[in-house]
Design a protein around this motif. Structure first.
Motif, PDB file in Angstrom:
ATOM      1  N   GLN A 128      34.958  59.630 -62.899  1.00 38.92           N
ATOM      2  CA  GLN A 128      34.829  60.055 -61.500  1.00 38.92           C
ATOM      3  C   GLN A 128      33.627  60.968 -61.324  1.00 38.92           C
ATOM      4  O   GLN A 128      32.880  60.850 -60.352  1.00 38.92           O
ATOM      5  CB  GLN A 128      36.123  60.756 -61.058  1.00 38.92           C
ATOM      6  N   ALA A 129      33.417  61.858 -62.273  1.00 38.57           N
ATOM      7  CA  ALA A 129      32.273  62.767 -62.165  1.00 38.57           C
ATOM      8  C   ALA A 129      30.962  62.002 -62.278  1.00 38.57           C
ATOM      9  O   ALA A 129      29.986  62.327 -61.592  1.00 38.57           O
ATOM     10  CB  ALA A 129      32.356  63.842 -63.241  1.00 38.57           C
ATOM     11  N   LEU A 130      30.932  60.977 -63.117  1.00 34.62           N
ATOM     12  CA  LEU A 130      29.725  60.170 -63.250  1.00 34.62           C
ATOM     13  C   LEU A 130      29.335  59.553 -61.918  1.00 34.62           C
ATOM     14  O   LEU A 130      28.154  59.471 -61.578  1.00 34.62           O
ATOM     15  CB  LEU A 130      29.946  59.070 -64.288  1.00 34.62           C
ATOM     16  N   GLU A 131      30.310  59.139 -61.144  1.00 29.49           N
ATOM     17  CA  GLU A 131      30.035  58.530 -59.851  1.00 29.49           C
ATOM     18  C   GLU A 131      29.724  59.580 -58.784  1.00 29.49           C
ATOM     19  O   GLU A 131      28.957  59.314 -57.860  1.00 29.49           O
ATOM     20  CB  GLU A 131      31.235  57.686 -59.395  1.00 29.49           C
ATOM     21  N   ALA A 132      30.322  60.748 -58.898  1.00 27.19           N
ATOM     22  CA  ALA A 132      30.254  61.722 -57.805  1.00 27.19           C
ATOM     23  C   ALA A 132      29.146  62.761 -57.947  1.00 27.19           C
ATOM     24  O   ALA A 132      28.614  63.249 -56.942  1.00 27.19           O
ATOM     25  CB  ALA A 132      31.593  62.449 -57.681  1.00 27.19           C
TER      26      ALA A 132
ATOM     27  N   ASP B   9      25.741  64.653 -58.175  1.00 19.81           N
ATOM     28  CA  ASP B   9      24.380  64.368 -57.740  1.00 19.81           C
ATOM     29  C   ASP B   9      23.356  64.750 -58.803  1.00 19.81           C
ATOM     30  O   ASP B   9      22.283  64.154 -58.874  1.00 19.81           O
ATOM     31  CB  ASP B   9      24.065  65.108 -56.441  1.00 19.81           C
ATOM     32  N   ASP B  10      23.677  65.743 -59.619  1.00 20.17           N
ATOM     33  CA  ASP B  10      22.744  66.216 -60.639  1.00 20.17           C
ATOM     34  C   ASP B  10      23.215  65.730 -62.009  1.00 20.17           C
ATOM     35  O   ASP B  10      24.007  66.397 -62.685  1.00 20.17           O
ATOM     36  CB  ASP B  10      22.662  67.740 -60.603  1.00 20.17           C
ATOM     37  N   LEU B  11      22.733  64.562 -62.416  1.00 19.03           N
ATOM     38  CA  LEU B  11      23.169  63.996 -63.683  1.00 19.03           C
ATOM     39  C   LEU B  11      22.505  64.667 -64.876  1.00 19.03           C
ATOM     40  O   LEU B  11      23.017  64.596 -65.990  1.00 19.03           O
ATOM     41  CB  LEU B  11      22.901  62.487 -63.707  1.00 19.03           C
ATOM     42  N   PHE B  12      21.385  65.340 -64.658  1.00 13.26           N
ATOM     43  CA  PHE B  12      20.733  66.076 -65.741  1.00 13.26           C
ATOM     44  C   PHE B  12      21.633  67.215 -66.209  1.00 13.26           C
ATOM     45  O   PHE B  12      21.882  67.373 -67.412  1.00 13.26           O
ATOM     46  CB  PHE B  12      19.383  66.601 -65.271  1.00 13.26           C
ATOM     47  N   ASP B  13      22.145  67.995 -65.266  1.00 13.06           N
ATOM     48  CA  ASP B  13      23.045  69.096 -65.623  1.00 13.06           C
ATOM     49  C   ASP B  13      24.353  68.557 -66.196  1.00 13.06           C
ATOM     50  O   ASP B  13      24.909  69.133 -67.138  1.00 13.06           O
ATOM     51  CB  ASP B  13      23.339  69.957 -64.392  1.00 13.06           C
TER      52      ASP B  13
END
Length: 241
Positions: A1-5, A7-11
């Motif tokens: 769910q977090a992967l989809e939600a 916005d900052d995938l770097f962090d």
């Protein structure tokens, strides 16, 4: 769910890296999905932005969807760069780490990358069986490239849903039906468009609708559904679909 939600995938990847280095197999696997998603952007962020500018100036029928998908990837992957080296070697290392820690999806992904944990035909056969038995949508998605044209002629996979492009798509649609995020802005749909250039011409279309609309001939719909439904039946131990 977090992967989809998120916005900052770097962090998010940094958070996952700490957990993965502490032995969390799921964190290690999810981190590799971010690396897969952001890899093209990270290889040349400046060039990626320049290409987006070029696309925005073109009056092409496919460009609005492609541009929107690429902009979404660029926004979510901002922070990654060439120094992060999100290439094949890092993916293999991290997926092996996750697989050895017990993550089935990572194990399946290694097979799809041509680097299975074992080279034995029986291993490939048993791995496919374990994925089907698991009914894990992430494992289905991870295995799918190995079950497409790459599986043609592989006797170890005889009798399974394998051997052509429709087989690969059947595994992916089955993953959607098992609960994988497959909506218009999902990582799956966005990645196909932004990183692969395969985009829906219908705004708001989800992955399953896109597959049946663009990739499955009308005469093949019934067969495609049969393949998908066969994957969603858990076989008895020792039995392959």
């Amino acid at each position: 769910q977090a992967l989809e939600a998120r916005d900052d995938l770097f962090d998010y990847a940094a958070e996952l890296r700490l957990a993965a280095d502490g032995g969390d197999a799921q964190a290690a696997w999810t981190m590799t999905r971010i690396y897969d998603y952001c890899g093209l952007y990270a290889s040349d962020p400046q060039g990626y932005a320049l290409d987006n500018g070029m696309l925005s100036a073109l009056d092409l029928q496919a460009s609005p969807g492609l541009l929107a998908a690429r902009q979404r990837v660029g926004r979510r992957c901002a922070g990654f760069g060439v120094d992060d080296q999100l290439g094949r070697l890092v993916l293999l290392q991290r997926r092996q780490q996750a697989a050895e820690a017990g993550n089935l999806a990572a194990e399946a992904a290694l097979l799809a990358m041509g680097q299975p944990l074992s080279p034995q035909p029986q291993y490939r056969q048993e791995l496919v069986q374990r994925v089907i038995q698991s009914q894990d949508p992430e494992a289905f998605l991870a295995l799918s490239p190995a079950m497409g044209a790459a599986a043609a002629g592989d006797l170890a996979l005889s009798g399974t849903v394998a051997g052509n492009t429709l087989s690969q798509l059947a595994w992916q649609v089955a993953a959607c039906r098992l609960g994988l995020a497959c909506g218009p802005d999902s990582v799956l749909m966005n990645g196909y468009c932004a990183n692969g250039g395969i985009c829906s011409r219908r705004p708001g279309q989800d992955f399953e609708s896109f597959v049946f609309d663009a990739a499955v001939p009308r005469q093949g719909v019934e067969k495609m559904n049969e393949l998908i439904n066969s994957l969603r039946r858990t076989p008895a131990r020792g039995e392959l679909q």
